[in-house]
Design an enzyme around this catalytic site. Structure first.
Site, PDB file in Angstrom:
ATOM      1  N   SER A 156       0.836  -1.207   0.000  1.00 45.45           N
ATOM      2  CA  SER A 156       0.000   0.000   0.000  1.00 45.45           C
ATOM      3  C   SER A 156       0.862   1.245   0.000  1.00 45.45           C
ATOM      4  CB  SER A 156      -0.897   0.004   1.244  1.00 45.45           C
ATOM      5  OG  SER A 156      -1.558   1.247   1.412  1.00 45.45           O
TER       6      SER A 156
ATOM      7  N   TYR B 238      -1.966  -0.873  10.597  1.00 41.92           N
ATOM      8  CA  TYR B 238      -2.103  -1.329   9.209  1.00 41.92           C
ATOM      9  C   TYR B 238      -0.891  -0.903   8.385  1.00 41.92           C
ATOM     10  CZ  TYR B 238      -4.084  -1.435   4.438  1.00 41.92           C
ATOM     11  OH  TYR B 238      -4.315  -1.654   3.095  1.00 41.92           O
TER      12      TYR B 238
END
Length: 290
Positions: A185, A198
């Site tokens: 990401s 995360y």
């Protein structure tokens, strides 16, 4: 005709909306585009056998659809409560003339990962492509104090343990020419404070990808990752407090649709990428990354 990427898909503001985790495709407004009407295959993955985690919706569904239209059979995982979304992914794969195997699986559990790989080998005889895509996040705007040990453990086990176990278990069944593709990401490089745990895992996935790629290069197996920016998937209304302006921060001024991520996964799995390994393909909508 060439399409302007600024206006190819919906731009915020979006309607306010929220869902319970894990989230479902049906209630989303606007509905995500997985390439149902746009993706056209050209035989890049003919007769390949693919395993995709989190394939019921979002990026996973878009990749499953694209792989099927490129000629691959697909086994994908979903959580039991995502059965309706999983059925739609299966329909799309089968509509493309390929085999779809939907497997309920919680990749936080090592034994379930082991059974998943065994099922894939039973169904296909081998695994040509492993896509480690399933992930968990939960926004905590109140900071690190609000991240419970339970949440931290769930994020780590879903995003890292499952990827590690599945890669380790799949490798004996991946022939030369096969590949592993991980989903990292933009958060790996530009972490949002409310997604601290995360973002940590996404940084670890970059390191895992680059290290494993060097480890298995002599076996003729490639390992790469895709780093999406904001993407309009069920995970967003299920885990974010505000969806109205989601994706507006990207230089293109909107979130990606899952269909815009799928070609990256096709390319990395195809023979066109035969000299590409240990790489992170950034698809961030213009956010510069190192």
């Amino acid at each position: 005709m060439t399409e302007n990427p600024l206006h190819r898909h919906p731009r915020p503001e979006f309607p306010e909306q929220g869902q319970e985790h894990p989230g479902w495709t049906g209630p989303m407004d606007p509905p995500p585009d997985h390439g149902e009407e746009s993706y056209e295959g050209s035989g890049l993955l003919t007769d390949r056998k693919a395993v995709i985690t989190g394939g019921d919706s979002g990026i996973g569904r878009a990749v499953a659809l694209a792989y099927a239209r490129e000629g691959a059979d697909v086994l994908f995982t979903y959580l039991p409560e995502e059965g309706d979304d999983a059925a739609e992914t299966s329909r799309l794969v089968e509509e493309a003339g390929r085999k779809a195997v939907a497997v309920p699986c919680d990749i936080r559990e090592e034994e379930q990962c082991r059974r998943l790989i065994e099922r894939a080998v039973d169904e296909f005889g081998r695994i040509d492509i492993l896509v480690n895509n399933a992930a968990y996040q939960m926004s905590q705007p109140d900071g690190i104090e609000a991240i419970t040990t339970e949440q931290f453990d769930r994020v780590m086990r879903t995003n890292l343990y499952g990827m590690f176990w599945l890669s380790k278990m799949a490798l004996p069944h991946i022939p030369a020419g096969g590949s592993i593709i991980n989903t990292t990401s933009v958060q790996a490089y530009k972490p949002s404070p409310h997604l601290l745990d995360y973002a940590m895992t996404k940084g670890a996935i970059v390191t895992f990808t680059q290290g494993l790629a060097q480890m298995v290069a002599q076996d003729g197996i490639r390992v790469n990752a895709v780093a999406p920016g904001p993407v309009w998937t069920p995970l967003i209304p299920a885990t974010m407090p505000d969806t109205v302006e989601f994706g507006k921060q990207s230089p293109l001024g909107r979130p990606a649709q899952p269909a815009e991520m799928a070609p990256a996964y096709v390319f990395l799995a195809s023979s066109h990428a035969s000299f590409i390994t240990a790489e992170i393909l950034n698809a961030t909508g213009g956010t510069p990354l190192p």
